[in-house]
Write a protein that holds these residues in place. Sequence first.
Motif, short mmCIF file in Angstrom:
data_model
loop_
_atom_site.label_atom_id
_atom_site.label_comp_id
_atom_site.label_asym_id
_atom_site.label_seq_id
_atom_site.Cartn_x
_atom_site.Cartn_y
_atom_site.Cartn_z
N PHE A 231 0.89 -0.99 0.25
CA PHE A 231 0.21 0.44 0.29
C PHE A 231 0.91 1.68 0.00
N GLU A 232 0.58 2.47 -0.96
CA GLU A 232 1.46 3.49 -0.64
C GLU A 232 0.67 4.42 -0.67
N TYR A 233 0.11 6.10 -0.38
CA TYR A 233 -0.26 7.13 -0.27
C TYR A 233 0.87 8.51 -0.96
N THR A 234 0.03 9.52 -0.88
CA THR A 234 0.35 10.58 -1.40
C THR A 234 -0.28 11.40 -0.87
N LEU A 235 0.39 12.51 -0.12
CA LEU A 235 -0.54 13.48 1.01
C LEU A 235 -0.56 14.75 0.58
#
Length: 298
Positions: free
Chosen positions: A257-261
């Motif tokens: 899983f990855e995320y960008t803010l």
Amino acid sequence: MKIHSFSGFYFRLLLIAFPQFVFSQSVGFTIQDVKFESQGITLAGSILEPEKPLAAVVIVHGSDPVKREMEFAKRLAKEGIAVLTYDKRGVGESGGVYVGPSVGTNNIDTANLNLLAQDANAAVKTFGTYLKDKKTPVGLVGFSQAGWIIPMAASKNPQIEFMVLFSGPTITTLEQLRFQFYTNGNNNFWENHTEADALEHTKNDPDKYQFTATDPKTSLNTLSIPGLWLFGEKDIQIPVKLCMEQLNTLKAQGKPFEYTLFSKLGHNTSSGNDTAPVDIAVQWIKHKASIKKFKLSK
């Protein structure tokens, strides 16, 4: 039956061969209207397919009574991504009953979220029958409430190979409501409150409604497919920092899983003047699809 931009002779051929569908030709991709069954009702949508799609996605709605997301779908299709987008249950040309606050019902009740997840899986099944290349990787892309729906759907459907969630919560439905009641629609909320304040209320505020909470981590813990979350730091619908903390815990357990803010954005990360979230999502999908196709070619 409505036909867009074909010769008269071809009109007649399509009317004979495909009496229940609508076709059109846009720049770089075709648009085909379809209907499919889910849990006893008929849902209506559109398939946008480039000539040689790199990947394919089904769009999953947020909480509002939303028709098919054609503008967003066209944006993806122009990038070589095939899309199935459909009118939400009880909205537009789709049958069934829409559930949500605007009609005085609870649309984050576990039963309704499960029903919407079944609709998404019915769309995936239908999509697979129309894709020219059956090896095209298929994923789910969704907004807000889809943060609960997509993991449910993916955990029950091996056809789903990746997921992209714009402002999708990783907290429980009751925790999300506690945070939303605390922010109370105040766009200046983060100018006067701290993350510690938000965390305290999200964890400990008394619930205004009594129903069984849905925890997306129950499904996420069972998944091994890649996932991308796109968050806006100024979100007043979900506590983004808490959601990222929970994703970090899942990542530490080996989840892909990855995320960008995005520091200047709020809950709306999928449209508006800032195209960066969608651009990143598109490149991420293309990258994951290329890895999948490379493995298949070996």
